[in-house]
Each structure stands twice: as C-alpha cells, then as structure tokens.
Design a protein around this motif. Structure first.
Motif, mmCIF file in Angstrom:
data_model
loop_
_atom_site.group_PDB
_atom_site.id
_atom_site.type_symbol
_atom_site.label_atom_id
_atom_site.label_comp_id
_atom_site.label_asym_id
_atom_site.label_seq_id
_atom_site.Cartn_x
_atom_site.Cartn_y
_atom_site.Cartn_z
ATOM 1 N N UNK A 26 22.501 -45.124 -36.419
ATOM 2 C CA UNK A 26 23.549 -44.082 -35.720
ATOM 3 C C UNK A 26 24.027 -45.489 -34.789
ATOM 4 N N UNK A 27 25.100 -45.635 -33.666
ATOM 5 C CA UNK A 27 25.374 -46.344 -32.869
ATOM 6 C C UNK A 27 25.031 -46.052 -31.374
ATOM 7 N N UNK A 28 25.430 -46.800 -30.349
ATOM 8 C CA UNK A 28 25.198 -45.755 -29.385
ATOM 9 C C UNK A 28 25.893 -47.075 -28.574
ATOM 10 N N UNK A 29 26.348 -46.586 -27.219
ATOM 11 C CA UNK A 29 27.657 -47.369 -26.389
ATOM 12 C C UNK A 29 26.975 -48.511 -26.167
ATOM 13 N N UNK A 30 25.051 -48.350 -25.497
ATOM 14 C CA UNK A 30 25.222 -49.793 -24.971
ATOM 15 C C UNK A 30 24.220 -50.439 -25.511
ATOM 16 N N UNK A 31 24.090 -50.019 -27.419
ATOM 17 C CA UNK A 31 23.824 -51.034 -28.568
ATOM 18 C C UNK A 31 25.349 -51.871 -28.470
ATOM 19 N N UNK A 32 26.582 -51.197 -28.264
ATOM 20 C CA UNK A 32 27.709 -52.364 -28.658
ATOM 21 C C UNK A 32 28.129 -53.340 -27.498
ATOM 22 N N UNK A 33 27.104 -53.087 -26.321
ATOM 23 C CA UNK A 33 27.327 -54.035 -25.027
ATOM 24 C C UNK A 33 26.772 -55.656 -25.663
ATOM 25 N N UNK A 34 25.798 -55.619 -26.248
ATOM 26 C CA UNK A 34 25.116 -56.880 -26.791
ATOM 27 C C UNK A 34 24.877 -57.863 -28.746
ATOM 28 N N UNK A 39 28.280 -58.099 -33.820
ATOM 29 C CA UNK A 39 29.264 -58.036 -34.592
ATOM 30 C C UNK A 39 30.396 -57.492 -33.646
ATOM 31 N N UNK A 40 29.561 -56.095 -32.933
ATOM 32 C CA UNK A 40 30.440 -55.681 -31.567
ATOM 33 C C UNK A 40 31.689 -56.589 -31.552
ATOM 34 N N UNK A 41 30.677 -58.073 -30.565
ATOM 35 C CA UNK A 41 31.744 -58.662 -30.522
ATOM 36 C C UNK A 41 33.001 -59.603 -30.735
#
Lengths: 253, 285
Positions: free
Chosen positions: B232-240, B243-245
């Motif tokens: 599962x993904x979370x919004x907080x995780x995406x900030x760092x 891959x998301x960046x």
C-alpha cells in the motif's frame, strides 16, 4: 408589526372591494347591495346542507355536486394527460407528430367542446365530463412532457451505467424526476377544470354552483348570482392552495 | 492482449454554427487486466469524452474500443462508473441507491440478499449508520462514498472513475483516496480501473500507469508513465520516494512540453507531434 400589517392589508383590500360593490349597487339598481345579498343568501349559507328542490339547495350541497363533477372530469383529464405527457416527453417523434394539433386544440373554449360532447355522448353528464377533461388536460400534458425533458443527463447516465430495464428506468428515475412538474401540471389543470364547471353546468342545467347561478339569473334573483360567484372564487382558491401544498412537498425532496 | 484496447478513436461535437469541434483525434489507449490507469490532463481537454467512449456511454465517430476481446457497444454488464457529481438519485436513500445497482447487476438475487449486500458495501465505506439517509442529507464526501459503494457492490471487472474526487475538499479527498485503494485491493477478482483526474499527486498515489492527456483540440495522449511503487502507498511516503518524484517530473514534463509545442505550432507542427504520439504510446507499453 410587519406580520400584523401583512394580515391587515388583505382585509383592507376586501373592505375596499365591498365598498366598490356597494357603490356600484347604488348606481345600477338591478345589482343587489352587499347587505341585500347577505339577506337573500343567508338561508343558503346558514343551512348549507338542506335540500329544498332540484336546484334550490344549500350552498355546500351545490358546491359538493360541482366538486364531484369537477373531480371526475379532472381525474379523467389527468388520466389521459399524464401518460400522453410521458409519451411526448420520451419520444421527440411522437411529440413532433402531435404538437401542432395540441397547439390548435388548446385554446378552444369549453363552450365549444360541450356541444361536441353532447353529440358524442347524447347525455349531459358525460358531455360535461368530456368538456372538463378535454379543457383541463393540456397543462398536465405539457408540464409532464417538460418534466421528462428536463431530467438531468446525470440520471440518464445512472440508468445506462446500471443497465436498468425500461420499466425500472421509468418507475425509479423518470417518474420520480418528473413528479414535481407533473403536480404543477395538475394544479393548473384543476384550475381550468374549475373554470369549465360553470360553463358546462350552465349549458347542461345540471345541479351545482354553476347550474344554480344560471337558474337564479333566469329567476331574476340576482343576489344568488353574487353568492354563486363568491362561492366559486373561494373554492377555486382553496383548491389551488391545496394543490400548491402538495406540489411544495414534492419539490422539497 | 490488453483488457481494454482503444484504437484510433476520434470524436467531434457539433457546434452551433460552423464546423464541428474535434475533441479527440486518433487516440489510442490500452490497459492490462487488473491495472489502475490514470489519464491526467487539464480541464476541458477531452478526458471525460474519452472515458465516456471507453465506458460505452458515448460512441466514437471512428476507431474501435475492445474490452476483453469484445467490441464495446453500450455500457458493459461488468462495468461500473463513478462520476464527479455523484449521480445519485435524490429521491432514494443511500441504501436504495446501492440496492438499485445490485438488483440490476444480479437479476436473480432475492431482495433480502441484495439489501444485505448493499448494506455491507455501505459499511465498507464507513456509512453503516447513514444508510437510510437521502443524498440531500449527506455531505459531498459521503455522497461520493455512496457512489463508490454502489460501484463496488456490483463486483465490477471494469471501473471507470470520472474525476471522482474533483468536487471534494483536500482532506475528504485524501480519506476517499485511501478508501478507494483499500476497496480496490480487497476485491475477489481483479478490477481494471481507468481514472480521469487533473491531479498528478492523485494519479501517482493510485495508479500503476499514468497517461498524460495533451490539450487540443483535438486532444491526444502522451506516452504512458509507469509508477513502480509498492503498495500500500500513502501520501506521506510519496513526498520522499525517488520513484514518485521521477514519475511526477515526467508527467509534468510531458504535459507542459507538448502543451507548449502544440501552442507554438498550431498548424502542421502541432498536428504532426500529435499524430505520432499514440503510436509511441503503444510501443512503450
């Protein structure tokens, strides 16, 4: 204070109208004054349920006959008008086919339909119902049709996404979505039906407020004409308010 | 073979006067079974039109849409759609809104079973004690929860989301996104989801693939960008996450670069770039 004024102002209006009536009765000797009207009508109002003869009856009984006649005619009108409205609403083809015809038939006076009804049905009662139904169904047809056409695309999308059957779409989406419009149509139709009643009772001589009015005119009892007119107006007002309440409740959803 | 495959789709709408406005031209799109694809683009770029065509709500002027080997004609039995404006029936309770969908999807089901199923679907989105309320008595977020419950209650194989959180405030949006992630992972059979959004963050949080939509008219699709983040993904995780960046950077780059190119050469140049794109999109897959 404001509420008081709002209650008082209509009273002032009524008083002014009665004064005007009184003034007119001074100028026109045949027109009974408000006081004479009351004197001569008292019997009908104070004993509203007494039947003395075929048309010589208490005002409530007369109103009851008229209301029954209007009720049946109106019911017939909306029973024909509502399905037609739905049909015209969902099918642009059918609506285009009958639209010009409807526009031509709509402005025809009840006085014109009644003789046709007498020819068609031979008897006065069905002819009266026919005239009331034919004259009063137009607002029902038009408003129901407009209601169906005004259904937002969202609701049609629901029907398509859920793959609802035609019957389910009709019962669960089209009818509830159209209901407020339908009731606006019914309110207007009832108003017209009540207008038609006097004309049809006059021509057919049926007992009722309209029949009473015409008979008393022929008997030269002018006070009773005014009684009948006021009764017709008050009942029409009450009917409209009742339908308005029903309509408002539906719109609240 | 992809589960959803749209090839060379074009769609134009008549204008009051003059030539019809071409909204989509030569658009190709595909999605594998069980994947979550987001189409990201600016407002009014033709995203909803494309989704409508994929879902079978709108027919394309030309091109083909094939789902599971069958050409799409109308909305499929196993498809569900969630609209931005909820599309609930205001005269029914939340429960009845869901039950209507369940009854239509499972014609043989008894009324009680359908009701139980609808109730369970509403409990899944946290509306267990609001089932008898009408949409008018629910907040925007709660209404969209009902719409999501309605979609999942029919156990769809295909889920189309048309800017499902577009009308919601940021906090409600976030909780609903989490609900959607949870529901999507808890179904028995894989759900193939296509979502329209104008939020890159939302797309990264929810999707396996992001397809940028380049504004036209006519609009075209850019190359799909993979979001290879574990769930599962979370919004907080995406900030760092790196891959998301990267995903964010390439989506934004595609959207802005091609947008600019289309503007600079409204004639041939822009058209040329748009023609070549769908082909490239398919090759990168």
């Amino acid at each position: 204070m404001k509420r008081f004024v709002h209650l008082l102002l209509p009273m002032v209006g009524v008083v002014l109208a009665v004064l005007g009536w009184w003034g007119a009765s001074v100028l026109v000797p045949d027109l009974p004054s408000p006081l004479r009207t009351w004197d001569e009508s008292r019997l009908y109002i104070l004993e509203p349920l007494v039947k003395r003869g075929e048309t010589d009856q208490g005002i409530a009984l007369l109103a009851y006959y008229s209301l029954m006649r209007v009720g049946r005619g109106f019911l017939l009108g909306i029973l024909i008008g509502t399905p037609l409205g739905f049909l015209f609403g969902v099918s642009p083809l059918v609506s285009r086919m009958f639209d010009p015809l409807m526009q031509v038939m709509r402005p025809i006076s009840p006085l014109a339909w009644l003789p046709l009804g007498l020819i068609l049905f031979q008897k006065s009662e069905p002819a009266a119902l026919f005239a009331i139904a034919v004259c009063s169904m137009w607002p029902t047809i038009i408003n129901t049709m407009m209601g169906v056409r005004a259904i937002p695309q969202d609701y049609w999308n629901v029907a398509r996404v859920l793959r609802l059957s035609r019957t389910t779409t009709f019962l669960k989406i089209i009818v509830p979505a159209t209901l407020p419009y339908m009731f606006t149509g019914y309110r207007l139709s009832l108003g017209i039906a009540w207008l038609v009643i006097v004309a049809s009772e006059m021509l057919t001589g049926a007992p009722g407020v309209g029949g009473f009015l015409w008979q008393e005119y022929n008997s030269l009892i002018y006070a009773h004409i005014l009684l009948a007119i006021i009764t017709i107006g008050l009942i029409g007002f009450v009917l409209d308010r009742l339908m308005g309440l029903a309509e408002a409740r539906l719109r609240a959803i | 073979m992809p589960f959803i495959e749209a090839t060379a789709v074009a769609k134009s709408f008549p204008t009051r006067r003059g030539a019809p406005r071409m909204v989509l031209k030569d658009v190709s799109f595909s999605a594998e079974r069980g994947t979550f694809t987001s189409i990201v683009g600016a407002m009014g770029s033709g995203k909803s039109t494309l989704l409508g065509i994929l879902a079978g709500l709108t027919t394309a002027d030309s091109g083909s849409v094939v789902v599971d080997g069958e050409p799409v004609r109308g909305v499929r039995q196993d498809a569900a759609v969630v609209f931005q404006n909820y599309s609930l029936l205001p005269w029914f309770s939340a429960l009845e809104n869901v039950r209507l969908a369940v009854a239509a999807a499972f014609p043989g089901m008894s009324r009680n079973v359908a009701l139980a199923r609808s109730r369970a679907a509403l409990e899944q989105v946290g509306l267990g004690n609001a089932i008898s309320r009408r949409p008018g008595q629910l907040s925007g977020g709660m209404r969209q929860r009902v719409a999501i419950a309605r979609a999942f209650a029919t156990e769809p194989a295909l889920l189309f989301l048309d800017e499902p959180f577009g009308a919601l405030d940021a906090l409600t949006r976030e909780t609903l996104q989490q609900d959607l992630l949870r529901l999507g992972s808890s179904t028995e059979r894989p759900v193939t989801t296509v979502m329209i959004t104008n939020s890159v963050e939302e797309a990264i949080l929810l999707s396996d693939w992001i397809v940028p939509m380049l504004p036209g008219p006519p609009a075209t699709l850019g190359a799909p960008i993979a979001v290879q983040l574990p769930r599962p993904r979370s919004t907080a995780q995406l900030a760092h996450e790196e891959v998301a960046t990267q995903a964010r950077a390439s989506v934004v780059a595609t959207l802005t670069a091609l947008g600019r190119r289309g503007r600079r050469f409204p004639g041939h140049g822009g058209e040329d770039a748009m023609h070549s794109l769908p082909v490239a999109a398919r090759e990168t897959r």
